[in-house]
Design a protein around this motif. Structure first.
Motif, PDB file in Angstrom:
ATOM      1  N   TRP A 149       0.827  -1.215   0.000  1.00  0.00           N
ATOM      2  CA  TRP A 149       0.000   0.000   0.000  1.00  0.00           C
ATOM      3  C   TRP A 149       0.864   1.269   0.000  1.00  0.00           C
ATOM      4  O   TRP A 149       0.347   2.366  -0.033  1.00  0.00           O
ATOM      5  CB  TRP A 149      -0.945  -0.012   1.208  1.00  0.00           C
ATOM      6  N   PHE A 150       2.182   1.081   0.005  1.00  0.00           N
ATOM      7  CA  PHE A 150       3.117   2.202   0.105  1.00  0.00           C
ATOM      8  C   PHE A 150       4.071   2.180  -1.085  1.00  0.00           C
ATOM      9  O   PHE A 150       5.158   1.612  -1.019  1.00  0.00           O
ATOM     10  CB  PHE A 150       3.830   2.153   1.468  1.00  0.00           C
ATOM     11  N   PRO A 151       3.635   2.813  -2.187  1.00  0.00           N
ATOM     12  CA  PRO A 151       4.455   2.781  -3.404  1.00  0.00           C
ATOM     13  C   PRO A 151       5.840   3.379  -3.186  1.00  0.00           C
ATOM     14  O   PRO A 151       6.769   3.075  -3.924  1.00  0.00           O
ATOM     15  CB  PRO A 151       3.634   3.601  -4.411  1.00  0.00           C
ATOM     16  N   GLU A 152       5.958   4.187  -2.134  1.00  0.00           N
ATOM     17  CA  GLU A 152       7.256   4.781  -1.816  1.00  0.00           C
ATOM     18  C   GLU A 152       8.319   3.698  -1.586  1.00  0.00           C
ATOM     19  O   GLU A 152       9.499   3.882  -1.920  1.00  0.00           O
ATOM     20  CB  GLU A 152       7.150   5.619  -0.533  1.00  0.00           C
ATOM     21  N   LEU A 153       7.918   2.597  -0.960  1.00  0.00           N
ATOM     22  CA  LEU A 153       8.883   1.539  -0.651  1.00  0.00           C
ATOM     23  C   LEU A 153       9.394   0.876  -1.923  1.00  0.00           C
ATOM     24  O   LEU A 153      10.589   0.603  -2.060  1.00  0.00           O
ATOM     25  CB  LEU A 153       8.229   0.500   0.275  1.00  0.00           C
ATOM     26  N   PHE A 154       8.489   0.662  -2.881  1.00  0.00           N
ATOM     27  CA  PHE A 154       8.899   0.030  -4.138  1.00  0.00           C
ATOM     28  C   PHE A 154       9.765   0.987  -4.953  1.00  0.00           C
ATOM     29  O   PHE A 154      10.702   0.568  -5.638  1.00  0.00           O
ATOM     30  CB  PHE A 154       7.664  -0.438  -4.911  1.00  0.00           C
ATOM     31  N   ARG A 155       9.480   2.278  -4.874  1.00  0.00           N
ATOM     32  CA  ARG A 155      10.323   3.270  -5.539  1.00  0.00           C
ATOM     33  C   ARG A 155      11.726   3.243  -4.935  1.00  0.00           C
ATOM     34  O   ARG A 155      12.726   3.298  -5.647  1.00  0.00           O
ATOM     35  CB  ARG A 155       9.690   4.647  -5.350  1.00  0.00           C
ATOM     36  N   LEU A 156      11.776   3.186  -3.600  1.00  0.00           N
ATOM     37  CA  LEU A 156      13.074   3.108  -2.917  1.00  0.00           C
ATOM     38  C   LEU A 156      13.858   1.895  -3.410  1.00  0.00           C
ATOM     39  O   LEU A 156      15.063   1.986  -3.699  1.00  0.00           O
ATOM     40  CB  LEU A 156      12.849   3.011  -1.407  1.00  0.00           C
ATOM     41  N   TYR A 157      13.193   0.770  -3.515  1.00  0.00           N
ATOM     42  CA  TYR A 157      13.870  -0.450  -3.977  1.00  0.00           C
ATOM     43  C   TYR A 157      14.356  -0.289  -5.415  1.00  0.00           C
ATOM     44  O   TYR A 157      15.476  -0.669  -5.761  1.00  0.00           O
ATOM     45  CB  TYR A 157      12.941  -1.655  -3.883  1.00  0.00           C
ATOM     46  N   ALA A 158      13.508   0.265  -6.270  1.00  0.00           N
ATOM     47  CA  ALA A 158      13.900   0.424  -7.676  1.00  0.00           C
ATOM     48  C   ALA A 158      15.088   1.378  -7.791  1.00  0.00           C
ATOM     49  O   ALA A 158      16.052   1.106  -8.515  1.00  0.00           O
ATOM     50  CB  ALA A 158      12.720   0.941  -8.499  1.00  0.00           C
ATOM     51  N   LEU A 159      15.026   2.480  -7.049  1.00  0.00           N
ATOM     52  CA  LEU A 159      16.137   3.435  -7.090  1.00  0.00           C
ATOM     53  C   LEU A 159      17.414   2.812  -6.533  1.00  0.00           C
ATOM     54  O   LEU A 159      18.519   3.176  -6.943  1.00  0.00           O
ATOM     55  CB  LEU A 159      15.770   4.704  -6.304  1.00  0.00           C
ATOM     56  N   GLY A 160      17.262   1.863  -5.628  1.00  0.00           N
ATOM     57  CA  GLY A 160      18.413   1.172  -5.053  1.00  0.00           C
ATOM     58  C   GLY A 160      18.943   0.057  -5.936  1.00  0.00           C
ATOM     59  O   GLY A 160      19.925  -0.595  -5.589  1.00  0.00           O
ATOM     60  N   GLY A 161      18.268  -0.178  -7.067  1.00  0.00           N
ATOM     61  CA  GLY A 161      18.769  -1.158  -8.025  1.00  0.00           C
ATOM     62  C   GLY A 161      18.114  -2.526  -7.975  1.00  0.00           C
ATOM     63  O   GLY A 161      18.553  -3.456  -8.669  1.00  0.00           O
ATOM     64  N   ALA A 162      17.065  -2.685  -7.191  1.00  0.00           N
ATOM     65  CA  ALA A 162      16.384  -3.982  -7.144  1.00  0.00           C
ATOM     66  C   ALA A 162      15.799  -4.333  -8.512  1.00  0.00           C
ATOM     67  O   ALA A 162      15.402  -3.440  -9.277  1.00  0.00           O
ATOM     68  CB  ALA A 162      15.271  -3.964  -6.102  1.00  0.00           C
TER      69      ALA A 162
END
Lengths: 276, 276
Positions: A149-162
């Motif tokens: 429910w927190f797209p911010e977390l997935f953005r953080l992961y993507a920006l971190g290279g996941a």
């Protein structure tokens, strides 16, 4: 790369049985060619604890507990990676956690950061994002259930290279929504995948536990935002298996990249995250 | 509250015709009971400009242009609110903008902050979020098309107190996706609505312009994350009309609120936004 989500029905409190059945599912998934297997949230204990005392009696230290040991053993024996939900006990607190295990054993864990409902009475919240694990299969991060429910977390992961986010989950029907609707969480997983160029693999549980029904509908979503193959049923134990490719997919057109096009000047910077 | 999204096919360069046809659609929507009417992105000019010179020749100052004047007049005459995409010219720059008009005339505008494809060659990006307009109907914010790929913007609006986000759009088929799929943007609108407790109302265009097809599939999503009524067709001009209720819906369960449960300590704070 072949990924499998195990949709199973743990039984509350029957930890030995749940651990053994999870191993049977992982073995079956590996037989089907899976190199990465995702198990549900709290797969070793069940979800609807009747008290903190019950949760505490079932929780284990990580990685030094019997569940992590048993699942690490099967990961090693089969040469697969496993992401699995587990009740963790540490320093007097309980966490709704997930472990990552590989052919060489325990790799790390993540403690759920967004707690749902009565979880807040039982568990402490994790205080950091999942590390991004750089494995031979790809760069893997973990989220659990309500984290979606927190797209911010997935953005953080993507920006971190996941490249892949594995999501052990115990989705329950959303309050005030018709039970006939597909799980809204599927929509959230699709949006998270598409807007970040991620593979999102969700392993949900099924069954009714102490009156609480679960949603099933496990799925693997690729970078396009669409499920790969079928979404699982609402109520059956089954394995969702998908073949995925981990090329870079944050480009959504000739002139656009969903990470580069972010406007941090408008809605704020996501803190630098090197995946550790 | 009754909201309508006008799915129409502007014709490139035929501004007088587009403005008049938009007025006809707004009138029809008001006849159907609409109090808030959303028109597509660049509804007065069309989308596929063959040069910056062509775009500039069609763009207008806002609010002091003939399109804003004509649409304000119909908003006043019918007593409705209108959110409509318009090509804006200001200080030598062009913007892909949307205006909010009400019974008392011009209320404000928003300049698209995330530009798609060749728009980057024609338009300057807006440098701030949409104001949140506190109207008798509710608190209205604006996003345009590719803005939907940035859940951060919808979070910012929700934290700023928005209740409805109106989305004038010109969705094109996503590169590398089958044209048989529903518009991925619908999934993004649903996720934005559900995870923020917002109504999201998307008015897309239809037609093929200079070889560029558009997606249609306009829709109104309520706070549950589900479309209210039918999603529009892929290719027909039509009006999607929906009755919505603007109660506070960021609660997603007895113990959970999607705004209060955010973990700014993990993925960063969204800047304080008072809606202005």
């Amino acid at each position: 790369m072949q990924i499998a989500c195990v949709q199973m029905a743990p039984r509350i409190g029957e930890k030995d049985l749940n651990v053994r059945r999870a191993i049977d599912f992982v073995t079956r998934a590996a037989d089907l060619g899976a190199e990465l297997v995702v198990l549900p949230e709290l797969a070793n204990t069940g979800y609807v604890f009747d008290s903190r005392a019950e949760a505490e009696s079932l929780a284990e230290p990580v990685p030094d507990g019997s569940t992590t040991a048993a699942w690490s053993e099967v990961a090693s024996a089969l040469g697969v990676y496993i992401v699995a939900g587990i009740a963790e006990k540490a320093d007097g607190a309980l966490y709704n956690s997930a472990v990552l295990l590989g052919p060489d054993g325990y790799l790390g864990s993540y403690r759920k950061t967004h707690l749902w409902g009565d979880e807040k009475k039982l568990f402490a919240s994790g205080d950091r994002p999942s590390p991004i694990y750089d494995t031979p299969l790809g760069r893997i991060a973990i989220a659990i259930c309500y984290d979606l429910w927190f797209p911010e977390l997935f953005r953080l992961y993507a920006l971190g290279g996941a490249q892949i986010v594995c999501v052990p989950t115990n989705w329950v029907p959303m309050p005030n929504q018709s039970a006939d609707r597909p799980a809204m969480a599927n929509t959230l997983a699709m949006a998270a995948a598409h807007t970040n160029g991620l593979v999102v693999a969700c392993a949900d549980r099924v069954g009714v536990e102490r009156g609480q029904p679960f949603e099933g509908q496990s799925l693997v979503v690729d970078q396009s935002g669409w499920p790969v193959g079928d979404v699982a049923s609402r109520s059956l134990e089954e394995i969702v298996s998908a073949s995925i490719t981990l090329d870079a997919r944050t480009s959504v057109g000739t002139h656009n990249d969903v990470l580069a096009d972010r406007r941090a000047d408008i809605y704020g910077r996501i803190p630098a995250f090197d995946g550790h």
